[in-house]
Design a protein around this motif. Structure first.
Motif, PDB file in Angstrom:
ATOM      1  N   ALA A  27       0.821  -1.212   0.000  1.00 15.65           N
ATOM      2  CA  ALA A  27       0.000   0.000   0.000  1.00 15.65           C
ATOM      3  C   ALA A  27       0.854   1.261   0.000  1.00 15.65           C
ATOM      4  O   ALA A  27       0.443   2.290  -0.542  1.00 15.65           O
ATOM      5  CB  ALA A  27      -0.926   0.005   1.220  1.00 15.65           C
ATOM      6  N   LEU A  28       2.063   1.186   0.564  1.00 14.54           N
ATOM      7  CA  LEU A  28       2.943   2.350   0.615  1.00 14.54           C
ATOM      8  C   LEU A  28       3.443   2.730  -0.784  1.00 14.54           C
ATOM      9  O   LEU A  28       3.774   3.891  -1.040  1.00 14.54           O
ATOM     10  CB  LEU A  28       4.119   2.052   1.544  1.00 14.54           C
ATOM     11  N   ASP A  29       3.487   1.760  -1.688  1.00 16.35           N
ATOM     12  CA  ASP A  29       3.837   2.010  -3.089  1.00 16.35           C
ATOM     13  C   ASP A  29       5.178   2.750  -3.213  1.00 16.35           C
ATOM     14  O   ASP A  29       5.266   3.834  -3.798  1.00 16.35           O
ATOM     15  CB  ASP A  29       2.726   2.809  -3.770  1.00 16.35           C
ATOM     16  N   VAL A  35      11.579  10.007  -0.925  1.00 16.03           N
ATOM     17  CA  VAL A  35      11.984  10.268   0.457  1.00 16.03           C
ATOM     18  C   VAL A  35      10.927   9.635   1.356  1.00 16.03           C
ATOM     19  O   VAL A  35       9.739   9.950   1.242  1.00 16.03           O
ATOM     20  CB  VAL A  35      12.087  11.778   0.739  1.00 16.03           C
ATOM     21  N   VAL A  36      11.363   8.738   2.240  1.00 18.34           N
ATOM     22  CA  VAL A  36      10.436   7.962   3.058  1.00 18.34           C
ATOM     23  C   VAL A  36      10.726   8.185   4.537  1.00 18.34           C
ATOM     24  O   VAL A  36      11.883   8.143   4.968  1.00 18.34           O
ATOM     25  CB  VAL A  36      10.541   6.456   2.742  1.00 18.34           C
ATOM     26  N   ASP A 101       7.834  11.970   0.631  1.00 15.83           N
ATOM     27  CA  ASP A 101       6.878  11.405  -0.329  1.00 15.83           C
ATOM     28  C   ASP A 101       6.013  10.313   0.289  1.00 15.83           C
ATOM     29  O   ASP A 101       4.865  10.128  -0.104  1.00 15.83           O
ATOM     30  CB  ASP A 101       7.632  10.800  -1.517  1.00 15.83           C
ATOM     31  N   ARG A 102       6.598   9.579   1.215  1.00 14.04           N
ATOM     32  CA  ARG A 102       5.911   8.479   1.861  1.00 14.04           C
ATOM     33  C   ARG A 102       6.229   8.505   3.355  1.00 14.04           C
ATOM     34  O   ARG A 102       7.311   8.911   3.770  1.00 14.04           O
ATOM     35  CB  ARG A 102       6.358   7.128   1.277  1.00 14.04           C
ATOM     36  N   VAL A 125       4.282  17.005   7.188  1.00 14.98           N
ATOM     37  CA  VAL A 125       5.546  16.666   6.511  1.00 14.98           C
ATOM     38  C   VAL A 125       5.336  16.008   5.159  1.00 14.98           C
ATOM     39  O   VAL A 125       6.260  15.977   4.330  1.00 14.98           O
ATOM     40  CB  VAL A 125       6.434  15.775   7.405  1.00 14.98           C
ATOM     41  N   LEU A 126       4.142  15.496   4.890  1.00 17.00           N
ATOM     42  CA  LEU A 126       3.885  14.869   3.594  1.00 17.00           C
ATOM     43  C   LEU A 126       3.730  15.922   2.495  1.00 17.00           C
ATOM     44  O   LEU A 126       3.050  16.926   2.678  1.00 17.00           O
ATOM     45  CB  LEU A 126       2.604  14.030   3.638  1.00 17.00           C
TER      46      LEU A 126
END
Length: 251
Positions: A27-29, A35-36, A101-102, A125-126
């Motif tokens: 689901a996180l794709d 940037v995670v 990004d995630r 932060v997203l």
């Protein structure tokens, strides 16, 4: 309920842990170059998997409030320079606005002081279009067998009232997300089934928390002794629902 690094690694490595974690990772794709954020990364159990997914063209930021976990996580990813691990607070993440990004959190929100504030930090932060995946158990759903149903229920009441700060936050994730301005893309539940009493006792604290529940007056001592004996005699089963929310910053 503080945990050791061995405890956290044990959950991640169990069949039940791998089941919902795999669903959450899908689901996180994750894509190369992203940037995670791994909020509440603990000893870095999942950081290598995140790092491999985004490759060295991306970056992974692990944040945990416990300095001892941060040091252990840094050692675990020492060969991956695109992974940073920092001490930080879920209520005030040491990150710029719109910088990831995630984002993910795995069994973290259940322990924070203010779940709504932590969710608002994800939103902050997203980047617009960024996705967060949050997994949390619902301790009130812990079901075991065989044994006395009322003792099982008393055990759950004790854990929810005394041992876990936000014990039913799993079912509350959609409402918390919407309150923070995040779009709820999906919510699903995983109900891993454990058949090994020793493993389940380590993960759910069946032995130690039963003893604590007796001391706190939630369970009669004789009933507690019978219940644990029946669970050990088996055939044993235990399950606890884990909710996974897939969220997006719609911008």
């Amino acid at each position: 309920m503080p945990h050791s690094s061995k405890y956290l690694d044990r959950i991640a490595g169990s069949s039940g842990g791998q089941e919902y974690k795999q669903q959450a990772f899908v689901a996180l794709d994750l894509q190369p170059g992203q940037v995670v954020l791994d909020m509440g990364c603990g000893p870095g159990t999942d950081l290598p998997v995140l790092a491999e997914a985004v490759t060295s063209t991306g970056s992974v930021i692990g944040i945990d409030h416990a300095a001892i976990f941060v040091e252990e996580a840094r050692e675990r990813v020492a060969a991956m320079p695109w992974v940073q691990v920092r001490v930080g607070d879920a209520h005030q993440l040491p990150l710029e606005d719109d910088s990831v990004d995630r984002a993910r959190a795995d069994r973290v929100i259940q322990h924070v002081e203010d779940p709504a504030a932590a969710m608002a930090e994800f939103r902050r932060v997203l980047r617009p279009g960024g996705i967060a995946v949050i997994a949390e158990p619902d301790w009130d759903t812990l079901a075991t067998g065989p044994g006395d149903l009322e003792v099982n229920r008393a055990f759950n009441r004790f854990v929810c009232a005394v041992r876990v700060r936000n014990a039913i936050v799993g079912r509350q994730l959609p409402g918390l997300a919407e309150g923070a301005g995040l779009e709820v893309l999906d919510v699903f539940a995983s109900t891993p089934l454990l058949r090994d009493f020793r493993l389940a006792s380590k993960i759910y604290g069946l032995n130690r928390n039963t003893a604590r529940a007796v001391e706190a007056g939630y369970i009669d001592p004789a009933a507690a002794e019978r219940w644990v004996a029946e669970l050990k005699a088996g055939p044993f089963v235990a399950t606890c629902t884990v909710y996974v929310a897939v969220l997006r910053n719609a911008g």
